[in-house]
Design an enzyme around this catalytic site. Structure first.
Site, PDB file in Angstrom:
ATOM      1  N   HIS A 282       0.739  -1.303  -0.069  1.00 49.56           N
ATOM      2  CA  HIS A 282      -0.061  -0.079  -0.155  1.00 49.56           C
ATOM      3  C   HIS A 282       0.673   1.290  -0.002  1.00 49.56           C
ATOM      4  O   HIS A 282       1.995   1.132   0.615  1.00 49.56           O
ATOM      5  CB  HIS A 282      -0.913  -0.031   1.390  1.00 49.56           C
ATOM      6  CG  HIS A 282      -2.076   0.890   0.980  1.00 49.56           C
ATOM      7  ND1 HIS A 282      -1.859   2.128   1.269  1.00 49.56           N
ATOM      8  CD2 HIS A 282      -3.386   0.706   0.595  1.00 49.56           C
ATOM      9  CE1 HIS A 282      -3.293   2.864   0.992  1.00 49.56           C
ATOM     10  NE2 HIS A 282      -4.064   1.880   0.804  1.00 49.56           N
ATOM     11  N   GLU A 335      -7.882  -4.786  -1.320  1.00 50.31           N
ATOM     12  CA  GLU A 335      -8.291  -5.560  -2.617  1.00 50.31           C
ATOM     13  C   GLU A 335      -8.479  -7.079  -2.348  1.00 50.31           C
ATOM     14  O   GLU A 335      -9.115  -7.826  -2.967  1.00 50.31           O
ATOM     15  CB  GLU A 335      -7.465  -5.115  -3.840  1.00 50.31           C
ATOM     16  CG  GLU A 335      -6.958  -3.803  -4.166  1.00 50.31           C
ATOM     17  CD  GLU A 335      -8.271  -2.958  -4.327  1.00 50.31           C
ATOM     18  OE1 GLU A 335      -9.605  -3.335  -3.993  1.00 50.31           O
ATOM     19  OE2 GLU A 335      -8.159  -1.902  -5.051  1.00 50.31           O
TER      20      GLU A 335
HETATM   21  C1  LIG Z   1       0.077  -0.426  -4.080  1.00 53.00           C
HETATM   22  C2  LIG Z   1       1.330  -0.021  -4.680  1.00 53.00           C
HETATM   23  C3  LIG Z   1       1.339   0.462  -5.938  1.00 53.00           C
HETATM   24  C4  LIG Z   1       2.045   0.916  -3.590  1.00 53.00           C
HETATM   25  O1  LIG Z   1       3.342   0.834  -4.278  1.00 53.00           O
HETATM   26  P1  LIG Z   1       4.724   1.847  -3.553  1.00 53.00           P
HETATM   27  O2  LIG Z   1       4.070   2.959  -2.930  1.00 53.00           O
HETATM   28  O3  LIG Z   1       5.482   1.993  -4.498  1.00 53.00           O
HETATM   29  O4  LIG Z   1       4.834   0.606  -2.425  1.00 53.00           O
HETATM   30  P2  LIG Z   1       6.293   0.825  -1.468  1.00 53.00           P
HETATM   31  O5  LIG Z   1       7.027   1.983  -1.685  1.00 53.00           O
HETATM   32  O6  LIG Z   1       5.690   0.451  -0.176  1.00 53.00           O
HETATM   33  O7  LIG Z   1       7.351  -0.285  -2.195  1.00 53.00           O
HETATM   34  C5  LIG Z   1       8.480  -0.618  -1.493  1.00 53.00           C
HETATM   35  C6  LIG Z   1       8.652  -1.889  -2.228  1.00 53.00           C
HETATM   36  O8  LIG Z   1       7.982  -2.946  -2.043  1.00 53.00           O
HETATM   37  C7  LIG Z   1       7.716  -3.515  -3.318  1.00 53.00           C
HETATM   38  N1  LIG Z   1       6.281  -3.851  -3.194  1.00 53.00           N
HETATM   39  C8  LIG Z   1       5.321  -3.101  -2.910  1.00 53.00           C
HETATM   40  N2  LIG Z   1       4.193  -3.720  -3.186  1.00 53.00           N
HETATM   41  C9  LIG Z   1       4.533  -5.196  -3.847  1.00 53.00           C
HETATM   42  C10 LIG Z   1       3.848  -6.096  -4.255  1.00 53.00           C
HETATM   43  N3  LIG Z   1       2.512  -6.173  -4.124  1.00 53.00           N
HETATM   44  N4  LIG Z   1       4.492  -7.122  -4.955  1.00 53.00           N
HETATM   45  C11 LIG Z   1       5.743  -7.246  -5.055  1.00 53.00           C
HETATM   46  N5  LIG Z   1       6.378  -6.168  -4.571  1.00 53.00           N
HETATM   47  C12 LIG Z   1       5.825  -5.038  -3.844  1.00 53.00           C
HETATM   48  C13 LIG Z   1       8.139  -2.580  -4.306  1.00 53.00           C
HETATM   49  O9  LIG Z   1       8.342  -2.873  -5.503  1.00 53.00           O
HETATM   50  C14 LIG Z   1       9.250  -1.869  -3.313  1.00 53.00           C
HETATM   51  O10 LIG Z   1      10.249  -2.578  -3.873  1.00 53.00           O
HETATM   52  P3  LIG Z   1      11.869  -2.046  -3.855  1.00 53.00           P
HETATM   53  O11 LIG Z   1      11.957  -1.052  -2.704  1.00 53.00           O
HETATM   54  O12 LIG Z   1      12.635  -3.176  -3.798  1.00 53.00           O
HETATM   55  O13 LIG Z   1      11.852  -1.159  -5.115  1.00 53.00           O
HETATM   56  C15 LIG Z   1       2.106  -1.472  -4.507  1.00 53.00           C
HETATM   57  O14 LIG Z   1       2.351  -1.906  -3.113  1.00 53.00           O
HETATM   58  C16 LIG Z   1       1.453  -2.316  -5.649  1.00 53.00           C
HETATM   59  O15 LIG Z   1       1.807  -2.390  -6.866  1.00 53.00           O
HETATM   60  N6  LIG Z   1       0.709  -3.240  -5.038  1.00 53.00           N
HETATM   61  C17 LIG Z   1       0.071  -4.293  -5.984  1.00 53.00           C
HETATM   62  C18 LIG Z   1      -1.171  -3.716  -6.670  1.00 53.00           C
HETATM   63  C19 LIG Z   1      -2.299  -3.553  -5.714  1.00 53.00           C
HETATM   64  O16 LIG Z   1      -2.673  -4.420  -4.835  1.00 53.00           O
HETATM   65  N7  LIG Z   1      -2.984  -2.412  -5.704  1.00 53.00           N
HETATM   66  C20 LIG Z   1      -4.109  -1.976  -4.681  1.00 53.00           C
HETATM   67  C21 LIG Z   1      -3.682  -1.013  -3.721  1.00 53.00           C
HETATM   68  S1  LIG Z   1      -4.859  -0.647  -2.637  1.00 53.00           S
END
Ligand SMILES: CC(C)(COP(=O)(O)OP(=O)(O)OC[C@H]1O[C@@H](n2cnc3c(N)ncnc32)[C@H](O)[C@@H]1OP(=O)(O)O)[C@@H](O)C(=O)NCCC(=O)NCCS
Length: 396
Positions: A282, A335
């Protein structure tokens, strides 16, 4: 947009002392003030007005919480009755729009219900003659906001019906918003348990801080545009797989895993390859999403067979994340269990994101009404990084 933090940097920029570089994704930047609610990511808590959104979803109806968002307080009995009457006045479908739905639902292969909804909502707002917010009184804006919120479930459900070759159904204003939506989608009166389950899901997803679609709605509202335009633009932002579009994909992931013994085999290589696991992570929460527990409990109450697998997947995937991404605090988001719950309610999977939109539009429009009080257009800057300008034009 006004705010009380970062004022010195903002006034410096106003005086022409240079641009302020925002962090990527505007993370941590406060761009406005709101009385609608907030998300406290570190604590795993969010609220509508002054109340915990989860407590509201446990104890109140959608219409009561909707009133809270629009009016600023929970209604008493007389206020709730008056609000329901007011809602009923725009709980209808324009005949010309109804005629157009089968044609809209025919376009696209594969068909994305949210794309159809975006088109149909735009048409419905045109048919209703919604005018630019900047020209409207607060009462007219409020009426338009309720109209837009009423249209989303009616259009979404009937587009689905049209695509499935079913005849259209008129809304039934005697039913609650959630139960009526379920009736239109499934063509049968839902059980009280399912209607309440869907209602609780919808309440818990009305609003959630300054997320991408809400921000989009407010940017459009700040131009003085009509509320239909704000909602249609928000739908565009909402459709992305990293936002509302993640819903069905989360359930797909659960289906692909299939059994608890497959979790490691499925998840590990994907995380190692840098893929995103849908339903986890998130932008704000560093804890389990507070909606996850509520939605899990409701899914278990409905007896959905996927709830048990989901619980096992959550436990193991969080362990794998803490091993492969130490310190990142990646947990389930809304989700993950929402897909399980909507499935148990009988909502077809392609309709998940449109269903989510039926509640989030209440949040968008509440934000638009709030934004309409602010006369400042939202117009940030971009740092130009292309070739040096001006360059001589090429010879022709
Ligand atoms: C929601 C989302 C876009 C947030 O992204 P964000 O703000 O960039 O997340 P963070 O900054 O916490 O990410 C930190 C790290 O965790 C990883 N990460 C975060 N969510 C992840 C996931 N669902 N699967 C794999 N890796 C994930 C990122 O790639 C990042 O890795 P890095 O630092 O090695 O590059 C992301 O978690 C995501 O794409 N989730 C899957 C889609 C989803 O379920 N969306 C609904 C949201 S309510």
């Amino acid at each position: 947009m006004s705010n009380s933090t970062g004022n010195s940097a903002i006034s410096q920029a106003k005086q022409g002392h240079g641009l302020i570089d925002a962090p990527p994704g505007l993370k941590g930047v406060v761009v406005t003030e709101t009385k609608l609610g907030d998300v406290r990511g570190e604590e795993g808590f969010f609220h509508y007005r002054e109340y915990s959104a989860i407590d509201l979803a446990r104890a109140y109806s959608l219409e009561e919480v909707w009133h809270l968002m629009i009016e600023g307080h929970l209604p008493n009995t007389a206020e709730l009755a008056a609000f329901k009457e007011e809602l009923a006045t725009t709980r209808r479908i324009d005949p010309e729009v109804a005629d157009a739905l089968p044609a809209i639902a025919k376009v696209g292969d594969p068909w994305n219900p949210l794309d159809g909804l975006r088109t149909a909502l735009s048409l419905a707002c045109t048919a209703e003659g919604l005018g630019p917010c900047i020209d409207l009184t607060p009462e007219q804006r409020r009426r338009d906001a309720l109209f837009v919120c009423n249209q989303v479930p009616i259009l979404a459900a009937n587009l689905w019906r049209a695509r499935s070759g079913e005849s259209l159904l008129d809304p039934d204003p005697r039913l609650g918003h959630a139960g009526d939506y379920l009736r239109m989608v499934a063509a049968e009166s839902p059980s009280n348990g399912r209607a309440r389950a869907l209602e609780q899901y919808l309440i818990s997803t009305i609003d959630h801080g300054f997320n991408a679609s809400t921000f989009t709605a407010r940017v459009i509202a700040a131009t003085g545009a009509d509320i239909g335009g704000c909602a249609v633009g928000a739908l565009g932002a909402f459709s992305g797989p990293l936002h509302g579009g993640a819903l069905a994909r989360s359930l797909d992931t659960l289906d692909k895993i299939g059994h608890a013994e497959n979790i490691d085999r499925f998840v590990r290589p994907r995380i190692e390859a840098g893929e995103r696991i849908m339903g986890f992570g998130h932008a704000v929460y560093r804890t389990r999403d507070p909606r996850a527990q509520l939605l899990l409990e409701i899914s278990e109450r409905l007896g959905g067979e996927k709830a048990e697998l989901a619980r096992q997947v959550e436990t193991r995937v969080v362990e794998i994340f803490s091993e492969l991404k130490p310190g990142r605090e990646i947990h389930t988001n809304v989700e993950f269990y929402a897909g399980v719950l909507l499935d148990a309610c009988g909502i077809p999977r392609p309709m998940f994101t449109s269903t989510f939109a039926t509640s989030r539009v209440i949040g968008w429009t509440a934000n638009v009404l709030e934004q309409a009080h602010d006369k400042q257009i939202i117009r940030p800057s971009a740092r130009y990084t292309g070739p040096k300008a001006p360059a001589a034009l090429p010879q022709r």
